[in-house]
Design a protein around this motif. Structure first.
Motif, PDB file in Angstrom:
ATOM      1  N   VAL A 178       0.845  -1.205   0.000  1.00  0.00           N
ATOM      2  CA  VAL A 178       0.000   0.000   0.000  1.00  0.00           C
ATOM      3  C   VAL A 178       0.878   1.252   0.000  1.00  0.00           C
ATOM      4  O   VAL A 178       0.608   2.223  -0.713  1.00  0.00           O
ATOM      5  CB  VAL A 178      -0.958  -0.006   1.212  1.00  0.00           C
ATOM      6  CG1 VAL A 178      -1.560   1.372   1.450  1.00  0.00           C
ATOM      7  CG2 VAL A 178      -2.063  -1.039   0.994  1.00  0.00           C
ATOM      8  N   PHE A 222       2.209   2.104  -3.417  1.00  0.00           N
ATOM      9  CA  PHE A 222       1.201   2.820  -4.214  1.00  0.00           C
ATOM     10  C   PHE A 222       1.065   4.263  -3.737  1.00  0.00           C
ATOM     11  O   PHE A 222       1.011   5.185  -4.548  1.00  0.00           O
ATOM     12  CB  PHE A 222      -0.154   2.110  -4.122  1.00  0.00           C
ATOM     13  CG  PHE A 222      -0.248   0.906  -5.008  1.00  0.00           C
ATOM     14  CD1 PHE A 222      -0.615   1.042  -6.339  1.00  0.00           C
ATOM     15  CD2 PHE A 222       0.034  -0.366  -4.525  1.00  0.00           C
ATOM     16  CE1 PHE A 222      -0.689  -0.062  -7.175  1.00  0.00           C
ATOM     17  CE2 PHE A 222      -0.041  -1.478  -5.354  1.00  0.00           C
ATOM     18  CZ  PHE A 222      -0.400  -1.327  -6.678  1.00  0.00           C
ATOM     19  N   ASP A 223       1.002   4.451  -2.424  1.00  0.00           N
ATOM     20  CA  ASP A 223       0.814   5.813  -1.897  1.00  0.00           C
ATOM     21  C   ASP A 223       1.982   6.722  -2.282  1.00  0.00           C
ATOM     22  O   ASP A 223       1.790   7.917  -2.531  1.00  0.00           O
ATOM     23  CB  ASP A 223       0.639   5.771  -0.373  1.00  0.00           C
ATOM     24  CG  ASP A 223      -0.738   5.219   0.014  1.00  0.00           C
ATOM     25  OD1 ASP A 223      -1.633   5.215  -0.860  1.00  0.00           O
ATOM     26  OD2 ASP A 223      -0.912   4.794   1.165  1.00  0.00           O
ATOM     27  N   ILE A 227       1.234   7.722  -5.772  1.00  0.00           N
ATOM     28  CA  ILE A 227       0.027   8.568  -5.804  1.00  0.00           C
ATOM     29  C   ILE A 227       0.407  10.017  -5.486  1.00  0.00           C
ATOM     30  O   ILE A 227      -0.213  10.953  -5.993  1.00  0.00           O
ATOM     31  CB  ILE A 227      -1.040   8.013  -4.818  1.00  0.00           C
ATOM     32  CG1 ILE A 227      -1.678   6.756  -5.420  1.00  0.00           C
ATOM     33  CG2 ILE A 227      -2.095   9.067  -4.496  1.00  0.00           C
ATOM     34  CD1 ILE A 227      -2.604   5.994  -4.465  1.00  0.00           C
ATOM     35  N   GLU A 228       1.449  10.196  -4.691  1.00  0.00           N
ATOM     36  CA  GLU A 228       1.955  11.548  -4.457  1.00  0.00           C
ATOM     37  C   GLU A 228       2.948  11.979  -5.530  1.00  0.00           C
ATOM     38  O   GLU A 228       2.913  13.111  -6.013  1.00  0.00           O
ATOM     39  CB  GLU A 228       2.679  11.610  -3.097  1.00  0.00           C
ATOM     40  CG  GLU A 228       1.769  11.943  -1.950  1.00  0.00           C
ATOM     41  CD  GLU A 228       2.555  12.590  -0.804  1.00  0.00           C
ATOM     42  OE1 GLU A 228       2.196  12.308   0.338  1.00  0.00           O
ATOM     43  OE2 GLU A 228       3.512  13.371  -1.059  1.00  0.00           O
ATOM     44  N   ALA A 286      -3.999   9.883 -10.855  1.00  0.00           N
ATOM     45  CA  ALA A 286      -3.573   8.926  -9.837  1.00  0.00           C
ATOM     46  C   ALA A 286      -4.641   7.866  -9.573  1.00  0.00           C
ATOM     47  O   ALA A 286      -4.409   6.918  -8.825  1.00  0.00           O
ATOM     48  CB  ALA A 286      -3.217   9.654  -8.543  1.00  0.00           C
ATOM     49  N   GLU A 287      -5.802   8.012 -10.209  1.00  0.00           N
ATOM     50  CA  GLU A 287      -6.920   7.109  -9.945  1.00  0.00           C
ATOM     51  C   GLU A 287      -6.594   5.631 -10.177  1.00  0.00           C
ATOM     52  O   GLU A 287      -6.954   4.795  -9.345  1.00  0.00           O
ATOM     53  CB  GLU A 287      -8.110   7.537 -10.812  1.00  0.00           C
ATOM     54  CG  GLU A 287      -9.445   7.359 -10.132  1.00  0.00           C
ATOM     55  CD  GLU A 287     -10.584   7.666 -11.094  1.00  0.00           C
ATOM     56  OE1 GLU A 287     -11.161   6.706 -11.629  1.00  0.00           O
ATOM     57  OE2 GLU A 287     -10.870   8.862 -11.332  1.00  0.00           O
ATOM     58  N   ALA A 324      -4.844   4.339  -7.163  1.00  0.00           N
ATOM     59  CA  ALA A 324      -5.708   4.183  -5.984  1.00  0.00           C
ATOM     60  C   ALA A 324      -6.614   2.961  -6.130  1.00  0.00           C
ATOM     61  O   ALA A 324      -6.790   2.180  -5.185  1.00  0.00           O
ATOM     62  CB  ALA A 324      -6.535   5.450  -5.772  1.00  0.00           C
ATOM     63  N   ARG A 370      -4.492  -0.212  -5.806  1.00  0.00           N
ATOM     64  CA  ARG A 370      -4.114  -0.357  -4.389  1.00  0.00           C
ATOM     65  C   ARG A 370      -5.257  -0.922  -3.557  1.00  0.00           C
ATOM     66  O   ARG A 370      -5.071  -1.862  -2.782  1.00  0.00           O
ATOM     67  CB  ARG A 370      -3.723   1.013  -3.827  1.00  0.00           C
ATOM     68  CG  ARG A 370      -3.432   1.004  -2.326  1.00  0.00           C
ATOM     69  CD  ARG A 370      -3.512   2.407  -1.734  1.00  0.00           C
ATOM     70  NE  ARG A 370      -4.856   2.972  -1.902  1.00  0.00           N
ATOM     71  CZ  ARG A 370      -5.170   4.252  -1.750  1.00  0.00           C
ATOM     72  NH1 ARG A 370      -4.242   5.129  -1.435  1.00  0.00           N
ATOM     73  NH2 ARG A 370      -6.414   4.663  -1.920  1.00  0.00           N
ATOM     74  N   ASP A 371      -6.457  -0.376  -3.740  1.00  0.00           N
ATOM     75  CA  ASP A 371      -7.581  -0.816  -2.922  1.00  0.00           C
ATOM     76  C   ASP A 371      -7.946  -2.275  -3.193  1.00  0.00           C
ATOM     77  O   ASP A 371      -8.286  -3.023  -2.274  1.00  0.00           O
ATOM     78  CB  ASP A 371      -8.786   0.098  -3.137  1.00  0.00           C
ATOM     79  CG  ASP A 371      -8.518   1.505  -2.588  1.00  0.00           C
ATOM     80  OD1 ASP A 371      -7.543   1.663  -1.818  1.00  0.00           O
ATOM     81  OD2 ASP A 371      -9.270   2.434  -2.933  1.00  0.00           O
ATOM     82  N   ASN A 378     -12.415  -1.440  -9.267  1.00  0.00           N
ATOM     83  CA  ASN A 378     -11.062  -1.623  -8.722  1.00  0.00           C
ATOM     84  C   ASN A 378     -10.423  -2.916  -9.217  1.00  0.00           C
ATOM     85  O   ASN A 378      -9.234  -2.949  -9.548  1.00  0.00           O
ATOM     86  CB  ASN A 378     -11.092  -1.619  -7.190  1.00  0.00           C
ATOM     87  CG  ASN A 378     -11.398  -0.241  -6.626  1.00  0.00           C
ATOM     88  OD1 ASN A 378     -11.347   0.752  -7.346  1.00  0.00           O
ATOM     89  ND2 ASN A 378     -11.732  -0.177  -5.349  1.00  0.00           N
TER      90      ASN A 378
END
Lengths: 186, 186
Positions: A83, A86-87, A90-91, A171-172, A175, A178-179, B149
């Motif tokens: 996670v 990915f984060d 995402i930034e 970035a979708e 996300a 990742r989810d 997702n």
């Protein structure tokens, strides 16, 4: 100092590889962006562009491997470390105008098939990242083959979601991927 | 015939994009490999390299969308259609010396950040593929956000596994990712 120039050449190459891949990267661009003396490139890298790019891929792989190891230790689970990968993107991707992805992926796509030295570098990188995650998943009780496949899926998903995020300038996809993956690895 | 030349230019560009990306592709290479008359490129594509590449990305996206739709219908489940996407590349990559991956991914990585027309083409492609799979997963009873997702994960996983397979010159990452994903989507 000579070794400063060498490091600067490698760092600049890494950044250019992340943005535009191997094929489009010109050596004059590397020298000018690194602020390096003209003759220094072939002095430090007699193998020229391929040797320089392999060094940049290795450096990127080393740093990423160390980061994954840190995150595994800090987060205490493979799911949470993934996670965090990915984060990070995402930034990072929006912050760089969706330009700066993974230096290993661009080289793998546009140059590994035709350059042995680069293929060796990209193979090492993916092998190390997958190995680290597989080890962590096995330590969490997964069977070795299941751990291996899930680790491969996780690295592929990060790489592919970066491709999609760059292609969609959003970035979708990171996300969403990742989810979906978080639930699977937990 | 003029339109034959146009199609040949697009086909050749698609093959070159899959192998080496956008940045490294030269227009003289396209013209020579397409066996096209010198003046024909700017006649058919006044926007030059970017317009030509966007047409090639659109063509690749159209054909892949049609193929995914066929496989969804023939296999009767999203999981089996996704497995078939992996199996296609498990055959295709070794058959092309691990050179010929996805034309959308290479352009997304090396050019979408800096070329608006190309970014629009890669965004359309990923949007269509993800949309198709999400629709199928929803029809199988998944909640809309979960379907979305999982579809994003599946497309990211295919793209990322292609990156890894090219970087490792091995179909193994594709097989491992496929096996992990098959269980998840079933």
């Amino acid at each position: 100092v000579a070794s400063d120039t060498r490091q600067r050449l490698i760092r600049t190459t890494g950044r250019l590889l992340r943005r535009q891949g191997y094929g489009a990267m010109g050596l004059s661009q590397v020298i000018s962006e690194a602020g390096a003396p003209k003759g220094s490139l072939y002095f430090h890298f007699p193998g020229g562009k391929e040797e320089l790019a392999a060094a940049a891929v290795d450096r990127f792989a080393d740093r990423t491997t160390a980061t994954i190891a840190d995150w595994l230790r800090e987060e205490g689970s493979a799911a949470d470390a993934v996670v965090r990968m990915f984060d990070f993107y995402i930034e990072h991707l929006p912050a760089t105008g969706f330009a700066e992805g993974c230096a290993v992926a661009t080289v793998a796509l546009d140059a590994a098939a035709s350059h042995d030295v680069l293929a060796q570098a990209t193979e090492r990188a993916f092998g190390r990242w997958t190995g680290l995650l597989a080890e962590a998943l096995e330590a969490e009780g997964r069977r070795p083959d299941e751990a291996r496949n899930l680790a491969t899926l996780a690295i592929a998903a990060v790489e592919g979601a970066i491709v999609m995020a760059k292609g969609q300038r959003s970035a979708e996809p990171l996300a969403g991927t990742r989810d979906a993956l978080r639930a699977i690895l937990a």
